[in-house]
Motif scaffolding. Sequence first.
Motif, mmCIF file in Angstrom:
data_model
loop_
_atom_site.group_PDB
_atom_site.id
_atom_site.type_symbol
_atom_site.label_atom_id
_atom_site.label_comp_id
_atom_site.label_asym_id
_atom_site.label_seq_id
_atom_site.Cartn_x
_atom_site.Cartn_y
_atom_site.Cartn_z
ATOM 1 N N ARG A 76 0.818 -1.202 0.000
ATOM 2 C CA ARG A 76 0.000 0.000 0.000
ATOM 3 C C ARG A 76 0.859 1.263 0.000
ATOM 4 N NH1 ARG A 76 -3.034 -3.372 -1.075
ATOM 5 N NH2 ARG A 76 -5.002 -3.984 -0.079
ATOM 6 N N ALA A 77 0.307 2.298 -0.642
ATOM 7 C CA ALA A 77 0.816 3.661 -0.503
ATOM 8 C C ALA A 77 -0.356 4.530 -0.077
ATOM 9 C CB ALA A 77 1.401 4.167 -1.812
ATOM 10 N N PHE A 78 -0.146 5.327 0.960
ATOM 11 C CA PHE A 78 -1.190 6.201 1.489
ATOM 12 C C PHE A 78 -0.829 7.650 1.147
ATOM 13 C CE2 PHE A 78 -1.094 2.418 4.142
ATOM 14 C CZ PHE A 78 -2.434 2.077 4.242
ATOM 15 N N VAL A 79 -1.808 8.399 0.643
ATOM 16 C CA VAL A 79 -1.581 9.762 0.174
ATOM 17 C C VAL A 79 -2.546 10.706 0.870
ATOM 18 C CG1 VAL A 79 -1.590 11.281 -1.848
ATOM 19 C CG2 VAL A 79 -0.863 8.887 -2.089
ATOM 20 N N SER A 80 -2.021 11.773 1.469
ATOM 21 C CA SER A 80 -2.895 12.763 2.106
ATOM 22 C C SER A 80 -3.276 13.835 1.095
ATOM 23 C CB SER A 80 -2.208 13.401 3.318
ATOM 24 O OG SER A 80 -1.076 14.159 2.930
ATOM 25 N N ASN A 81 -4.585 14.059 0.940
ATOM 26 C CA ASN A 81 -5.120 15.054 0.006
ATOM 27 C C ASN A 81 -5.704 16.211 0.807
ATOM 28 O OD1 ASN A 81 -4.736 13.197 -2.316
ATOM 29 N ND2 ASN A 81 -6.360 12.035 -1.327
ATOM 30 N N VAL A 82 -4.990 17.336 0.807
ATOM 31 C CA VAL A 82 -5.349 18.444 1.690
ATOM 32 C C VAL A 82 -6.701 19.044 1.330
ATOM 33 C CG1 VAL A 82 -4.663 20.732 2.518
ATOM 34 C CG2 VAL A 82 -2.931 18.982 2.138
ATOM 35 N N SER A 84 -9.214 17.903 -0.671
ATOM 36 C CA SER A 84 -10.387 17.032 -0.650
ATOM 37 C C SER A 84 -10.605 16.373 0.703
ATOM 38 C CB SER A 84 -10.287 15.963 -1.746
ATOM 39 O OG SER A 84 -9.118 15.188 -1.589
ATOM 40 N N LYS A 85 -9.685 16.618 1.651
ATOM 41 C CA LYS A 85 -9.813 16.124 3.023
ATOM 42 C C LYS A 85 -9.977 14.606 3.062
ATOM 43 C CE LYS A 85 -11.884 20.480 4.536
ATOM 44 N NZ LYS A 85 -13.025 21.151 5.177
ATOM 45 N N THR A 86 -9.092 13.940 2.358
ATOM 46 C CA THR A 86 -9.158 12.482 2.257
ATOM 47 C C THR A 86 -7.754 11.883 2.262
ATOM 48 O OG1 THR A 86 -9.107 12.568 -0.168
ATOM 49 C CG2 THR A 86 -11.283 12.507 0.883
ATOM 50 N N ILE A 87 -7.717 10.555 2.434
ATOM 51 C CA ILE A 87 -6.518 9.757 2.221
ATOM 52 C C ILE A 87 -6.804 8.806 1.065
ATOM 53 C CG2 ILE A 87 -4.893 8.096 3.204
ATOM 54 C CD1 ILE A 87 -4.777 10.731 4.649
ATOM 55 N N SER A 88 -5.983 8.861 0.021
ATOM 56 C CA SER A 88 -6.088 7.887 -1.068
ATOM 57 C C SER A 88 -5.245 6.668 -0.718
ATOM 58 C CB SER A 88 -5.597 8.477 -2.388
ATOM 59 O OG SER A 88 -6.417 9.534 -2.817
ATOM 60 N N VAL A 89 -5.819 5.485 -0.909
ATOM 61 C CA VAL A 89 -5.115 4.232 -0.640
ATOM 62 C C VAL A 89 -4.791 3.579 -1.985
ATOM 63 C CG1 VAL A 89 -5.163 2.016 0.546
ATOM 64 C CG2 VAL A 89 -6.415 3.984 1.500
ATOM 65 N N ILE A 90 -3.496 3.425 -2.276
ATOM 66 C CA ILE A 90 -3.043 2.851 -3.543
ATOM 67 C C ILE A 90 -2.561 1.426 -3.309
ATOM 68 C CG2 ILE A 90 -1.320 3.021 -5.393
ATOM 69 C CD1 ILE A 90 -1.246 6.054 -4.853
ATOM 70 N N ASN A 91 -3.057 0.501 -4.123
ATOM 71 C CA ASN A 91 -2.500 -0.857 -4.154
ATOM 72 C C ASN A 91 -1.217 -0.783 -4.974
ATOM 73 O OD1 ASN A 91 -1.861 -3.524 -5.155
ATOM 74 N ND2 ASN A 91 -3.882 -4.182 -4.494
ATOM 75 N N THR A 92 -0.078 -1.058 -4.353
ATOM 76 C CA THR A 92 1.207 -0.873 -5.042
ATOM 77 C C THR A 92 1.534 -2.006 -6.019
ATOM 78 O OG1 THR A 92 2.376 -1.879 -3.162
ATOM 79 C CG2 THR A 92 2.164 0.525 -3.181
ATOM 80 N N VAL A 93 0.733 -3.055 -6.021
ATOM 81 C CA VAL A 93 0.903 -4.119 -7.017
ATOM 82 C C VAL A 93 0.218 -3.725 -8.323
ATOM 83 C CG1 VAL A 93 0.468 -6.543 -7.567
ATOM 84 C CG2 VAL A 93 1.105 -5.892 -5.234
ATOM 85 N N THR A 94 -1.019 -3.249 -8.212
ATOM 86 C CA THR A 94 -1.786 -2.876 -9.404
ATOM 87 C C THR A 94 -1.631 -1.402 -9.768
ATOM 88 O OG1 THR A 94 -3.771 -2.331 -8.133
ATOM 89 C CG2 THR A 94 -3.499 -4.630 -8.856
ATOM 90 N N GLN A 95 -1.068 -0.599 -8.832
ATOM 91 C CA GLN A 95 -0.906 0.844 -9.022
ATOM 92 C C GLN A 95 -2.252 1.528 -9.267
ATOM 93 O OE1 GLN A 95 1.813 2.282 -8.410
ATOM 94 N NE2 GLN A 95 3.315 0.645 -8.498
ATOM 95 N N GLN A 96 -3.244 1.134 -8.491
ATOM 96 C CA GLN A 96 -4.563 1.734 -8.591
ATOM 97 C C GLN A 96 -5.047 2.184 -7.219
ATOM 98 O OE1 GLN A 96 -6.947 -1.359 -10.342
ATOM 99 N NE2 GLN A 96 -6.347 -0.846 -12.437
ATOM 100 N N ALA A 113 3.444 3.029 11.222
ATOM 101 C CA ALA A 113 4.201 2.330 12.256
ATOM 102 C C ALA A 113 4.985 1.199 11.608
ATOM 103 C CB ALA A 113 3.260 1.767 13.314
ATOM 104 N N PRO A 114 6.219 0.952 12.048
ATOM 105 C CA PRO A 114 7.011 -0.147 11.484
ATOM 106 C C PRO A 114 6.348 -1.516 11.593
ATOM 107 C CG PRO A 114 8.439 1.358 12.650
ATOM 108 C CD PRO A 114 7.031 1.802 12.939
ATOM 109 N N ASN A 115 5.419 -1.691 12.548
ATOM 110 C CA ASN A 115 4.703 -2.966 12.630
ATOM 111 C C ASN A 115 3.517 -3.029 11.657
ATOM 112 O OD1 ASN A 115 2.674 -1.420 13.814
ATOM 113 N ND2 ASN A 115 2.955 -2.265 15.868
ATOM 114 N N HIS A 116 3.346 -1.958 10.869
ATOM 115 C CA HIS A 116 2.350 -1.891 9.787
ATOM 116 C C HIS A 116 0.905 -1.856 10.274
ATOM 117 C CE1 HIS A 116 5.805 -2.968 7.308
ATOM 118 N NE2 HIS A 116 5.969 -4.027 8.067
ATOM 119 N N LYS A 117 0.687 -1.709 11.571
ATOM 120 C CA LYS A 117 -0.677 -1.791 12.097
ATOM 121 C C LYS A 117 -1.418 -0.458 12.110
ATOM 122 C CE LYS A 117 0.232 -5.783 15.094
ATOM 123 N NZ LYS A 117 0.235 -6.292 16.496
ATOM 124 N N THR A 118 -0.676 0.656 12.100
ATOM 125 C CA THR A 118 -1.317 1.957 12.280
ATOM 126 C C THR A 118 -0.756 2.988 11.310
ATOM 127 O OG1 THR A 118 -1.546 1.463 14.646
ATOM 128 C CG2 THR A 118 -1.946 3.736 13.964
#
Length: 331
Positions: A76-82, A84-96, A113-118
């Motif tokens: 996953r890649a998480f993107v903060s959109n100032v 639109s007040k949202t977070i876009s979640v990208i699947n890094t395998v499909t790039q969507q 977090a390095p444990n990937h939980k938060t």
Amino acid sequence: MKKLILISSYSLILSFCLTLGACKQTSFKTSANLAYITNQGDNTVSVIDIAKLKVINTIMVGKAPVGIAVSNHLNRAFVSNVDSKTISVINTVTQQVIETIPLQSAPVGLALAPNHKTLYVADWYSDRVLAIDTQNYNKRREVKVATAPAGLIVSPNSKILYVAARDTNDIALVDTATLAIIKRIRVGKHPFGLTLSVNGDMLYSVNVYDNTVSIINTATYKQAVVKVGEHPYCAVTSPDNKTLYVTNTQDDTVTIIKLDHKNNQHKIVTTVDVGMTPEGISYDAASDRVLVANWGDNNVSVIDATTNQRIGNIKTGDKSRAFGQFILNYN
């Protein structure tokens, strides 16, 4: 005749699928490390193959993307959109973009977090940090920190969240289990970008109005201060924690500092010219290259960390920022 019609129908379907890519989902996952560059001006993320030094994909996200956090473990890649007040979640395998997380106000800094939980989100206008469960985006906690929280980073054991509190000129240390603030560390004026050494022993705060970096021992909280360029923004260390790289937005440079923690003496070894208004910066250990997102030139500068020379620029989108650790490591 019936057989001919069936063959013709199959050919049309096959042609349609090949043209639109509708029958098989494309996978962009490679063995090369990838850089995810947020472009605030055109609402996109540029994906760079670091080995080839080229953009391999451009992904539409929300309005005015700024912050970035990536995880190979989660794909996953998480993107903060100032805006639109949202977070876009990208699947890094499909790039969507596979999901959009709605928020109540403007997200800026992000950290996983390095444990990937938060996923931690700095809410710039509401003076708080959100803690979002990466397995259930509706499961959230929050902590009020100070006016205009900016950069975030989490300790290697995932137990402490460091928050740059820009307007109170300090770093808030947050217990991630309880979200209680356990300490505040005074630094220079308007701290913004934060980074940690790989082992978490040293914390680095980039202080915009002081033109300094505070170098903090996370066990003793003792500090050293190094003067850098004009209006510094973000920083990253080499994997061996012997070198610190700092972007300077007002003189279009990266300051390279040789670190000597044993004697608490740190020396600037050189300053590298990059693009206009450099902001986000990350170190790719696989290639020993430092990537710098240039907001003013709409590109990424690449520095060879073995020679401290800029070896090229990669064209990206409009107003590249990449605020956060933006390199997805496969190696």
